[in-house]
Every structure is written in structure tokens, then in C-alpha cells.
Scaffold this active site. Structure first.
Site, PDB file in Angstrom:
ATOM      1  N   SER A 126     -76.697  55.116 -68.972  1.00  0.00           N
ATOM      2  CA  SER A 126     -76.128  54.618 -70.212  1.00  0.00           C
ATOM      3  C   SER A 126     -76.396  55.550 -71.391  1.00  0.00           C
ATOM      4  CB  SER A 126     -76.670  53.210 -70.476  1.00  0.00           C
ATOM      5  OG  SER A 126     -75.990  52.585 -71.528  1.00  0.00           O
ATOM      6  N   GLU A 134     -72.292  69.434 -72.934  1.00  0.00           N
ATOM      7  CA  GLU A 134     -70.918  69.856 -73.175  1.00  0.00           C
ATOM      8  C   GLU A 134     -70.673  70.369 -74.594  1.00  0.00           C
ATOM      9  OE1 GLU A 134     -68.232  66.772 -71.944  1.00  0.00           O
ATOM     10  OE2 GLU A 134     -68.984  66.747 -69.878  1.00  0.00           O
ATOM     11  N   LYS A 166     -73.393  55.001 -65.718  1.00  0.00           N
ATOM     12  CA  LYS A 166     -72.936  53.814 -66.457  1.00  0.00           C
ATOM     13  C   LYS A 166     -72.129  54.289 -67.656  1.00  0.00           C
ATOM     14  CE  LYS A 166     -74.392  49.682 -68.986  1.00  0.00           C
ATOM     15  NZ  LYS A 166     -73.761  50.057 -70.273  1.00  0.00           N
TER      16      LYS A 166
END
Length: 504
Positions: free
Chosen positions: A333, A344, A358
Site C-alpha cells: 500500500s 520512477e 495493493k
């Protein structure tokens, strides 16, 4: 009573008309046409009266009779079936029913029909536990759990908690609590059974992948402080900071910790998100902004209509030190949001194992009685638009921990002694070897060599020397194994290697 009065008045009028008709008939009028017209008139009046009387009686029965017609749903016809089921059960079930129980059950049924492990209806008691989970502390065993395919899984034990000390690990299945099966329960229902007052005992039956049979694990509940940031200086100017969950003050605590470490000469940072089950989205965004350059994307949130809201970094997240992030299968999560954001949008390397996976966002709505409903509102995407739900995030450098790090749990109340044979004896033998007490064999048979290894351990740890693995000896064996895993943390070692290369 207006309907009744109207009926009485019509009956009185009928009697008067009947009397008048009788008198007119006795007069034997010679005007046949007039006689026929009069009979026709009274016939029509009689029909009118019957229709009116039927309508009146129907109205009376609908208003005051035993079978009531529900009018609440006239504006929402899709609920007619629900109202009918409620009235049928309330009125005809063989035992008396509680109205609140029926209504709560209806809501719970709607939620379960979604087949979403992250959407729950919570009773008043369950809602209190939910709110406590993001407060400063609570009492229990200290483990994040999740419902998956009808089973309750451990996402991650909290650092330093009774759950961690008992040896619970991510993906352990909790089969039962104090003998009560958790099969088919929601995570909030399971939490209600597992949590309890400090000092009380709860027994979990755990099934772990690779183990032949479930294992009973007694745990003494304790107060679980929500201290979410732990930091330490290591060698060569490298610091390690572990974030165990994303709670109310996590970002503020992290800022304070980083400032303190920089004063101590921090030149590189290992950010440890292993076994971090997540938490508050806002905290994940705040912390990501510390490491992602301003304007670069942290995450995207996509609603049910496909509309995407972007969350770029609002801070100048350009730390003056290199960073490596650790993840594993217990990272879920909010910790995955942070890991994906730095990977990224800031080019930070991820080391460890694939994360949990998740990729949805939840919110909670409280009801007036104190219960609430927690439900999924959207899915979140990584800066590059990837949805990692049920997939997880693949690390740039995959590193596993030593094999003994995944050993199962030993029940401290079960006695392992000379000549016994079981999978738990085999687990104990592997633990003994890992911490430096070679039992001579690892096939699950408790022989004299195993007994000697146990006695050597007991002597070194100032425990009663009886050669039996039980109670304090079991706890000490598992504690020393945890310490050995920390000493030989291959994932952390690899992260440090990468940092040293970046710092050259």
C-alpha cells in the site's frame, strides 16, 4: 378513524334510502315507467355503496391491519425486495429478532457482495479498533492482517511487537483464534478477536507455507506504541532508517530523524520499507515529496469513471545524499506508493523482494451510532501509469534473506524432548544450527546430539539445563534466530554496497 366514520355515515344513508324505497313500493304507484326508473336508481346506488364500502375496508386494512404495506421504498423501488425480506423476517421468523442486528446484517451483506478484502462494514467495537490503529497506541499483538480468498493473512508484524517476537511473518495464515475458526471472516472481524487488553493471552493457530501442519502460537498481548520511524548510523557515513507504517506523525518524525542523522555525518541513506503494511495516503505523499524533485509525479489516482488526478511533488525533494530503498513481500500500500515514486520519478534503486501488491485507495465513513464503513474509492497508479495491484513492485536488485529467515514458528508450550520426532523438532534443529549450536542432524528426530546442542544453548543463556525445548528455551531460541537474521541481513548488505558505489 376517519375511514370508520365515513363507513358509518354511508350505512346510515343506506338504511334511510331502504326505508324510503319500502314506502314508495307500498304506495303502488300506477306509473310503471316511474317505478322502473326508481328501481334502476336504487340499483345504481347499491353498486356505488358496495364499491365504496370495499374501498373503505381495503384502506382500513392497509392502515391498521396485521399485514402492513411498506411505503418507505416507493421512491426507491430497487429496495422493495429488501423491505419485503426485512418485514417477512421481522414478522414471521420463529424467534424474536433485533432490528439493529437485521439492519447491520443487511449492510454487511452488501459489503461482502463486493468481494473486496479492503471494503468492510465495522460494528461500533470494530470501528473503535480501526480508529485506534492509526492513533498513538493500541493494545493487542501488533500485526497487520488482511482477508484474502476467505482466509486471514498476516501482512506484516509491527517492529518490536509480541507478534514479531512470537515469530509471525508475512503471508502466515491465521487459521483460528482461541480455537475459533476465522474461515470466511472479514479482517475487521478477525481483529476484534485478536486484539485485547495488555497482559491477556491469545492463542493463534498459524499455517505457514512449507509447514505440514498448523502450529499453535500463544501470545501475550501488550501495548503497541505506534512509533513508526527508527534510525541508526552505520559505518562509512551510511545511515539506516526504517519506516514501519504510515501513521499520523510519520512524516514529521522522519524529518526530525533525518535532521539528527545529518548532524551525525550522514552521507548516504538506506530507507527500509520491509514489512511495512502501509497506512495513510497523505503521509505517503508527504514522505515521497522529500525524495522526489518538485513537479515530478508521485502517484496518480483513478476514480470509477476513469478520471485521473495527478499528485506531483510539492517540495524540492532533492536530498544531498544518495538513497537506496529496501522492500519485501510485506511492503504494501503506502509503502509501495513511496517505493514506486522514488524508483520512477527519482531514479532510486529498490533492493530486496517483490512487494505485496495493493493498488487501491480506501476511505471511511462513520455512522451516527459509531459504526462505520471502510470502502475502496479508487485505484492508484505509479508515476508511469502502472497498476501494481496483485502484482507488486519488482526490485531493481533482487536479494533474498538466508533460508533460515523463513523458518516456521515453534509453539513454546509444546515440549520437544529426547526421542521425539516431528516437523517442529526439525525446525528447532535448523534454528540451533543457524545460531551456532550444531545438532548433528536436521531430519526431525530428537537424538542425543540434539539434546547436547540444546543444553549448550541453555548453559550459555543462563537457562535451566534440562535438554528440553519448551517455554523460555523456545523463546530464547527464536529470539537468537532473529538476531542472527539481522546480523546476516543480505538485503541490507547489498543496499550498503550500492550506496558506497554511489558515494565514490
Amino acid at each position: 378513524m376517519k375511514v370508520v366514520n365515513a363507513l358509518d355515515e354511508q350505512k346510515s344513508e343506506l338504511e334511510q334510502q331502504g326505508e324510503q324505497e319500502h314506502q314508495e313500493q307500498n304506495q303502488l304507484t300506477e306509473n310503471k315507467t316511474g317505478f322502473v326508473k326508481m328501481k334502476k336508481f336504487h340499483f345504481i346506488m347499491m353498486l356505488f355503496f358496495i364499491v365504496f364500502l370495499s374501498a373503505g375496508i381495503t384502506a382500513f386494512s392497509l392502515s391498521f391491519g396485521d399485514e402492513k404495506v411498506v411505503t418507505v421504498g416507493t421512491e426507491r423501488s430497487e429496495f422493495n425486495k429488501l423491505y419485503m425480506a426485512y418485514d417477512t423476517l421481522k414478522g414471521q421468523y420463529f424467534e424474536g429478532l433485533d432490528q439493529t442486528t437485521l439492519i447491520n446484517g443487511a449492510i454487511d451483506g452488501m459489503v461482502k457482495a463486493l468481494d473486496d478484502p479492503y471494503t468492510d462494514y465495522m460494528s461500533v467495537e470494530e470501528a473503535k479498533s480501526f480508529h485506534n490503529s492509526i492513533s498513538s497506541s493500541f493494545e493487542g499483538i501488533g500485526a497487520e492482517i488482511q482477508e484474502k480468498e476467505g482466509q486471514i493473512l498476516i501482512v506484516s508484524p509491527i517492529k518490536g511487537s509480541p507478534a514479531e517476537k512470537a515469530g509471525l511473518k508475512p503471508n502466515d495464515i491465521i487459521v483460528s483464534v482461541d480455537g475459533k475458526s476465522l474461515q470466511g471472516m472479514t479482517s475487521t472481524e478477525a481483529v476484534t478477536l485478536i486484539r485485547g487488553e495488555k497482559g491477556t493471552k491469545v492463542e493463534l493457530t498459524i499455517q505457514r507455507a512449507g509447514s505440514d501442519a498448523p502450529i499453535k502460537v500463544p501470545i501475550i498481548r501488550d501495548e503497541i506504541p505506534i512509533e513508526t520511524v527508527y534510525g541508526e548510523m552505520m559505518e562509512d557515513g551510511i545511515a539506516k532508517v526504517q519506516i514501519t507504517s504510515f501513521s499520523t506523525n510519520t512524516s514529521a518524525d522522519l524529518v526530525e530523524m533525518l535532521n539528527d542523522l545529518q548532524k551525525q555525518g550522514m552521507k548516504g541513506l538506506v530507507l527500509d520499507l520491509r514489512q511495512n503494511p502501509g497506512g495513510l495516503l497523505e503521509e505517503a505523499i508527504n514522505i515521497s515529496s522529500m525524495f522526489v524533485p518538485k513537479g515530478k509525479m508521485i502517484l496518480k489516482v483513478e476514480d470509477r469513471n476513469g478520471k485521473i488526478k495527478e499528485h506531483p511533488s510539492q517540495n524540492d525533494g532533492n536530498p544531498n545524499f544518495p538513497l537506496v530503498v529496501l522492500i519485501d513481500k510485506g511492503s504494501a500500500s503506502a509503502s509501495e506508493i513511496l517505493a514506486a515514486a522514488v524508483k520512477e520519478s527519482a531514479g532510486v534503486s529498490l533492493v530486496g523482494e517483490k512487494s505485496f501488491g495493493k493498488g487501491t485507495v480506501q476511505t471511511a465513513k462513520d455512522f451516527q451510532d459509531g459504526s462505520n464503513i471502510k470502502f475502496t474509492t479508487a485505484k492508484w497508479l505509479t508515476p508511469n501509469g502502472n497498476w501494481i495491484h496483485k502484482k507488486g513492485i519488482q526490485p531493481d536488485v533482487e536479494v533474498t534473506l538466508p533460508e533460515y529467515a523463513s523458518l516456521s514458528i515453534i509453539n513454546p508450550e509444546k515440549e520437544l524432548t529426547l526421542s521425539s520426532s516431528s516437523t517442529e523438532v526439525q525446525t528447532a534443529q535448523k534454528m540451533l544450527k543457524a545460531i551456532g549450536y550444531d545438532p548433528g542432524r536436521e531430519d526431525g528426530f530428537f537424538d542425543e546430539a540434539t539434546q547436547e546442542a540444546v543444553m549448550a544453548l541453555q548453559t550459555a543463556q543462563n537457562l535451566p539445563v534440562d535438554g528440553i525445548i519448551k517455554g523460555e528455551t523456545t523463546y530464547k531460541l527464536m529470539e537468537l534466530l532473529r538476531e542472527q537474521i539481522q546480523k546476516n541481513d543480505t538485503q541490507l548488505q547489498k543496499a550498503v554496497e550500492l550506496l558506497i558505489e554511489q558515494m565514490k
